[in-house]
Write a protein that holds these residues in place. Structure first.
Motif, PDB file in Angstrom:
ATOM      1  N   TYR A  23     -58.452 -21.768 -57.977  1.00 56.28           N
ATOM      2  CA  TYR A  23     -59.800 -21.371 -58.376  1.00 56.28           C
ATOM      3  C   TYR A  23     -60.013 -21.301 -59.891  1.00 56.28           C
ATOM      4  CZ  TYR A  23     -60.359 -20.275 -53.488  1.00 56.28           C
ATOM      5  OH  TYR A  23     -60.431 -20.366 -52.130  1.00 56.28           O
ATOM      6  N   TYR A  24     -58.965 -21.454 -60.673  1.00 54.94           N
ATOM      7  CA  TYR A  24     -59.100 -21.381 -62.123  1.00 54.94           C
ATOM      8  C   TYR A  24     -58.818 -22.727 -62.723  1.00 54.94           C
ATOM      9  CZ  TYR A  24     -59.750 -16.381 -62.223  1.00 54.94           C
ATOM     10  OH  TYR A  24     -60.283 -15.131 -62.078  1.00 54.94           O
ATOM     11  N   PRO A  25     -59.481 -23.144 -63.815  1.00 51.58           N
ATOM     12  CA  PRO A  25     -60.356 -22.336 -64.650  1.00 51.58           C
ATOM     13  C   PRO A  25     -61.664 -21.989 -63.941  1.00 51.58           C
ATOM     14  CG  PRO A  25     -60.268 -24.555 -65.503  1.00 51.58           C
ATOM     15  CD  PRO A  25     -59.320 -24.488 -64.359  1.00 51.58           C
ATOM     16  N   MET A  26     -62.126 -20.780 -64.184  1.00 48.31           N
ATOM     17  CA  MET A  26     -63.353 -20.287 -63.571  1.00 48.31           C
ATOM     18  C   MET A  26     -64.424 -20.140 -64.644  1.00 48.31           C
ATOM     19  SD  MET A  26     -63.948 -17.013 -61.118  1.00 48.31           S
ATOM     20  CE  MET A  26     -63.075 -17.755 -59.759  1.00 48.31           C
ATOM     21  N   LYS A  27     -65.638 -20.577 -64.321  1.00 40.39           N
ATOM     22  CA  LYS A  27     -66.741 -20.537 -65.266  1.00 40.39           C
ATOM     23  C   LYS A  27     -67.467 -19.192 -65.160  1.00 40.39           C
ATOM     24  CE  LYS A  27     -69.429 -24.100 -65.218  1.00 40.39           C
ATOM     25  NZ  LYS A  27     -70.509 -25.036 -64.858  1.00 40.39           N
ATOM     26  N   TYR A  28     -67.806 -18.631 -66.317  1.00 42.89           N
ATOM     27  CA  TYR A  28     -68.565 -17.391 -66.378  1.00 42.89           C
ATOM     28  C   TYR A  28     -69.791 -17.596 -67.264  1.00 42.89           C
ATOM     29  CZ  TYR A  28     -64.524 -14.966 -64.470  1.00 42.89           C
ATOM     30  OH  TYR A  28     -63.502 -14.545 -63.666  1.00 42.89           O
ATOM     31  N   GLU A  79     -53.384 -18.417 -54.735  1.00 50.09           N
ATOM     32  CA  GLU A  79     -54.705 -19.032 -54.823  1.00 50.09           C
ATOM     33  C   GLU A  79     -55.230 -19.168 -56.256  1.00 50.09           C
ATOM     34  OE1 GLU A  79     -57.156 -19.261 -51.951  1.00 50.09           O
ATOM     35  OE2 GLU A  79     -55.452 -19.189 -50.596  1.00 50.09           O
ATOM     36  N   ILE A  80     -54.648 -18.460 -57.225  1.00 49.70           N
ATOM     37  CA  ILE A  80     -55.244 -18.417 -58.569  1.00 49.70           C
ATOM     38  C   ILE A  80     -55.334 -19.798 -59.201  1.00 49.70           C
ATOM     39  CG2 ILE A  80     -53.123 -17.851 -59.813  1.00 49.70           C
ATOM     40  CD1 ILE A  80     -55.037 -15.941 -61.500  1.00 49.70           C
ATOM     41  N   GLU A  81     -54.327 -20.617 -59.026  1.00 45.74           N
ATOM     42  CA  GLU A  81     -54.362 -21.960 -59.612  1.00 45.74           C
ATOM     43  C   GLU A  81     -55.454 -22.818 -58.974  1.00 45.74           C
ATOM     44  OE1 GLU A  81     -52.659 -22.967 -62.236  1.00 45.74           O
ATOM     45  OE2 GLU A  81     -51.534 -21.112 -62.390  1.00 45.74           O
ATOM     46  N   LEU A 122     -55.313 -11.308 -66.194  1.00 48.95           N
ATOM     47  CA  LEU A 122     -55.648 -11.634 -64.815  1.00 48.95           C
ATOM     48  C   LEU A 122     -54.586 -11.146 -63.839  1.00 48.95           C
ATOM     49  CD1 LEU A 122     -56.954 -15.270 -65.355  1.00 48.95           C
ATOM     50  CD2 LEU A 122     -58.279 -13.170 -65.230  1.00 48.95           C
ATOM     51  N   SER A 123     -53.747 -10.212 -64.280  1.00 51.02           N
ATOM     52  CA  SER A 123     -52.651  -9.753 -63.425  1.00 51.02           C
ATOM     53  C   SER A 123     -53.152  -9.130 -62.130  1.00 51.02           C
ATOM     54  CB  SER A 123     -51.749  -8.773 -64.178  1.00 51.02           C
ATOM     55  OG  SER A 123     -52.503  -7.672 -64.641  1.00 51.02           O
ATOM     56  N   TYR A 124     -54.291  -8.430 -62.190  1.00 48.00           N
ATOM     57  CA  TYR A 124     -54.804  -7.819 -60.965  1.00 48.00           C
ATOM     58  C   TYR A 124     -55.250  -8.874 -59.954  1.00 48.00           C
ATOM     59  CZ  TYR A 124     -59.490  -8.691 -62.810  1.00 48.00           C
ATOM     60  OH  TYR A 124     -60.620  -9.305 -63.301  1.00 48.00           O
ATOM     61  N   ILE A 125     -55.748 -10.011 -60.438  1.00 44.23           N
ATOM     62  CA  ILE A 125     -56.139 -11.092 -59.534  1.00 44.23           C
ATOM     63  C   ILE A 125     -54.891 -11.780 -58.989  1.00 44.23           C
ATOM     64  CG2 ILE A 125     -57.270 -13.349 -59.393  1.00 44.23           C
ATOM     65  CD1 ILE A 125     -59.302 -12.311 -61.417  1.00 44.23           C
ATOM     66  N   LYS A 126     -53.899 -11.981 -59.844  1.00 40.37           N
ATOM     67  CA  LYS A 126     -52.660 -12.638 -59.407  1.00 40.37           C
ATOM     68  C   LYS A 126     -51.946 -11.804 -58.354  1.00 40.37           C
ATOM     69  CE  LYS A 126     -51.978 -15.151 -63.688  1.00 40.37           C
ATOM     70  NZ  LYS A 126     -51.177 -15.348 -64.879  1.00 40.37           N
ATOM     71  N   GLN A 184     -71.776 -19.278 -71.989  1.00 46.28           N
ATOM     72  CA  GLN A 184     -70.977 -19.803 -70.884  1.00 46.28           C
ATOM     73  C   GLN A 184     -69.591 -20.129 -71.408  1.00 46.28           C
ATOM     74  OE1 GLN A 184     -72.771 -22.851 -68.325  1.00 46.28           O
ATOM     75  NE2 GLN A 184     -70.968 -24.091 -68.741  1.00 46.28           N
ATOM     76  N   PHE A 185     -68.574 -19.822 -70.607  1.00 38.63           N
ATOM     77  CA  PHE A 185     -67.198 -20.145 -70.974  1.00 38.63           C
ATOM     78  C   PHE A 185     -66.366 -20.201 -69.711  1.00 38.63           C
ATOM     79  CE2 PHE A 185     -67.820 -15.617 -71.142  1.00 38.63           C
ATOM     80  CZ  PHE A 185     -66.711 -15.078 -70.512  1.00 38.63           C
ATOM     81  N   LYS A 186     -65.172 -20.738 -69.853  1.00 36.47           N
ATOM     82  CA  LYS A 186     -64.241 -20.789 -68.724  1.00 36.47           C
ATOM     83  C   LYS A 186     -62.997 -19.978 -69.081  1.00 36.47           C
ATOM     84  CE  LYS A 186     -65.623 -25.278 -66.907  1.00 36.47           C
ATOM     85  NZ  LYS A 186     -65.176 -26.653 -66.627  1.00 36.47           N
ATOM     86  N   VAL A 187     -62.408 -19.379 -68.065  1.00 36.37           N
ATOM     87  CA  VAL A 187     -61.152 -18.649 -68.207  1.00 36.37           C
ATOM     88  C   VAL A 187     -60.118 -19.409 -67.384  1.00 36.37           C
ATOM     89  CG1 VAL A 187     -59.953 -16.467 -67.821  1.00 36.37           C
ATOM     90  CG2 VAL A 187     -62.364 -16.460 -68.467  1.00 36.37           C
ATOM     91  N   THR A 188     -59.006 -19.770 -68.014  1.00 30.69           N
ATOM     92  CA  THR A 188     -57.952 -20.495 -67.311  1.00 30.69           C
ATOM     93  C   THR A 188     -57.104 -19.514 -66.500  1.00 30.69           C
ATOM     94  OG1 THR A 188     -56.283 -20.272 -69.060  1.00 30.69           O
ATOM     95  CG2 THR A 188     -57.814 -22.146 -69.218  1.00 30.69           C
TER      96      THR A 188
END
Length: 113
Positions: free
Chosen positions: A97-102, A93-95, A83-87, A45-49
């Motif tokens: 929902y992130y950091p997002m846990k995976y 909205e990115i700020e 994460l450029s494709y998400i941005k 488990q980790f998070k991505v900022t």
């Protein structure tokens, strides 16, 4: 002697990305685990900022102490995610929902000959 598989459970993630290559190149099956025929899944488990940094990496479900250490060390040294494709899709909205846990399942399996 080893086969390590990363399950692709996320539709937006390309398995050929730098992070996946990093995992394939840096995780080795420990000799003691091979000798004891240890096989199975490790769930990390980790998070991505929002900047793509990996934070708070830990083993969610362990398999074997040496395997767990290798997986954790590899995650901690993982390159930042792009994460450029998400941005581009969700610029405002990115700020939110992130950091997002995976949770990343990594399967360790011995090749039978």
């Amino acid at each position: 002697l080893k086969i390590i598989e990363i399950k692709k459970d996320w539709q937006d993630i390309n398995i050929d990305t730098n992070w996946a290559k990093h995992i394939y190149e840096n995780i080795n099956y420990p000799d003691s685990a091979i000798y004891q025929n240890v096989e199975g899944n490790v769930y990390a488990q980790f998070k991505v900022t929002s900047k793509g940094n990996i934070i708070e990496a830990k083993i969610f479900r362990n398999l074997y102490p040496e395997i767990d250490k290798i997986v954790l060390k590899t995650l901690e040294s993982m390159p930042n995610w792009d994460l450029s494709y998400i941005k581009q899709r969700y610029p405002l909205e990115i700020e939110k929902y992130y950091p997002m846990k995976y949770i990343l399942p990594i399967r360790f399996r011995l090749e039978r000959r």
